[in-house]
Design an enzyme around this catalytic site. Sequence first.
Site, short mmCIF file in Angstrom:
data_model
loop_
_atom_site.label_atom_id
_atom_site.label_comp_id
_atom_site.label_asym_id
_atom_site.label_seq_id
_atom_site.Cartn_x
_atom_site.Cartn_y
_atom_site.Cartn_z
CE LYS A 40 35.30 38.86 33.62
NZ LYS A 40 34.31 39.72 32.93
NE ARG A 139 32.47 46.07 29.64
CZ ARG A 139 32.45 45.07 30.53
NH1 ARG A 139 32.99 45.24 31.72
NH2 ARG A 139 31.87 43.92 30.24
CG HIS A 169 28.08 42.79 30.00
ND1 HIS A 169 27.97 41.51 30.48
CD2 HIS A 169 28.75 43.49 30.95
CE1 HIS A 169 28.56 41.43 31.67
NE2 HIS A 169 29.02 42.61 31.99
NE ARG A 222 28.66 37.61 28.21
CZ ARG A 222 27.61 38.32 27.79
NH1 ARG A 222 27.01 37.99 26.66
NH2 ARG A 222 27.16 39.34 28.48
CE1 TYR A 268 57.35 50.11 58.13
CE2 TYR A 268 55.65 48.66 57.24
CZ TYR A 268 56.99 49.02 57.35
OH TYR A 268 57.95 48.30 56.71
CB CYS A 314 53.51 45.27 56.71
SG CYS A 314 53.54 45.79 58.44
CG ASP A 316 56.28 41.65 52.36
OD1 ASP A 316 55.86 41.59 51.19
OD2 ASP A 316 57.16 42.45 52.74
C1 LIG Z 1 33.05 39.31 33.15
C2 LIG Z 1 31.95 39.19 32.18
C3 LIG Z 1 30.96 38.21 32.35
C4 LIG Z 1 30.85 37.35 33.59
O1 LIG Z 1 30.22 38.11 34.58
P1 LIG Z 1 29.84 37.48 36.00
O2 LIG Z 1 29.15 38.58 36.71
O3 LIG Z 1 31.13 37.13 36.65
O4 LIG Z 1 29.00 36.30 35.72
C5 LIG Z 1 30.03 38.05 31.35
N1 LIG Z 1 30.04 38.83 30.24
C6 LIG Z 1 30.96 39.80 30.06
C7 LIG Z 1 30.91 40.62 28.83
C8 LIG Z 1 31.93 40.02 31.02
O5 LIG Z 1 32.82 41.00 30.85
#
Ligand SMILES: *Cc1c(COP(=O)(O)O)cnc(C)c1O
Length: 377
Positions: A40, A139, A169, A222, A268, A314, A316
């Site tokens: 992602k 979440r 999660h 994941r 700045y 800044c 850039d």
């Molecule tokens: C982003 C995400 C992950 C990956 O998490 P890491 O800490 O980068 O390994 C796994 N599961 C869900 C639901 C996530 O949103």
Amino acid sequence: MVTATLRPSRVEINETAIAHNVQHAIAGLPDQTALFAVVKADAYGHGLLRVARIAQAAGASGFCVAVLDEALALRRAGFTLPILVLGIIEPEYAPIAAANHIAVPVGDADWLRRAEKGLTEESLPPLTIHLALDTGMGRIGFRTLPALQEALSVIAGQPAFHIEGLFTHFATADEPDPTYFKMQVERFKTFLAALPERPKYVHVANSATSLWHAACDCNLVRFGVAMYGLNPSGRSIEATPYPLEPALTLKSSLSFVKQIEAGEAVSYGATYHAAKDEWIGTVPLGYADGWQRRLQGFHVLVDGQACEIVGRVCMDQFMIRLPHEVPAGTPVVLIGQSGDASISLQDVADYAHTIHYEIACGLSERLPRVSVNSFNA
Ligand SMILES: *Cc1c(COP(=O)(O)O)cnc(C)c1O
């Protein structure tokens, strides 16, 4: 945003480091456990298609993305492995997911009812879904057994949906204290036990869970931040079962060098005044590239020496104090190794009072991503 290829500032991605991190993770998994590479947010700033290709070559069995567009970008690029979107998509776009064999999470029965209409109107393959359980992250996901059972009854006898997964999660898998983690595991087990049929994938593990916790009867990981060689805990848990190889470096070179006199100001607000005659170098990137304004006072590396960022960063450009005169064009390392010195994403995050995740995915599209140490399986 235009990518600045004609400027020396660039992100280098060490492909072999990513491949090693994936291979090490897979080698440590129990048999029959799959690894989905989490790509992602442009693969945490490392480049979506590049990282997907490396992860696949290193043995990943699928991908996780945050949003439907990222999944479609993978499909358009020709990736055929399973893809799971991690965030709730709009029910009206369920047909797009179904048509492209993209799995999506479901966390309430109402979503199913809203998605059902579009799915049954066209002759589409069933929508692959993963039931999301909120066991404490707060979440997305079902929070109670009755809520889950209501969804199951909507799905029963409805060929538009195919349940492929069940997942949750964790909120604290990256912390040394396991109390909250264990509570979430117990809740997950209760849900799992109540399910009439075990789906193909049961998954709970992000990187932190895969590194530091024995999985609870699951068969999919994941794998996100650790794939990029970053410790999910920041600095709280130092030991990892295999060495994590950071893949990202950020480099530039001095675009301008000058000497200023004692008392003269830089940038700045004229907040920095030279204490004595000083050599000042200008680095051509700034907060529009993701090099945050609050990094004033931090340092970068020139010839292995730390040089303080003086004056405000800044949009850039920013300025550094050099130990002595060096020519314009001299390399500057912002993240990575220079001589015996190095700066990690974690160092930058510490100074900016955030986590490395945010620094990595905040590096903007204006910075080109360049592969080094290519990996071809
Ligand atoms: C982003 C995400 C992950 C990956 O998490 P890491 O800490 O980068 O390994 C796994 N599961 C869900 C639901 C996530 O949103």
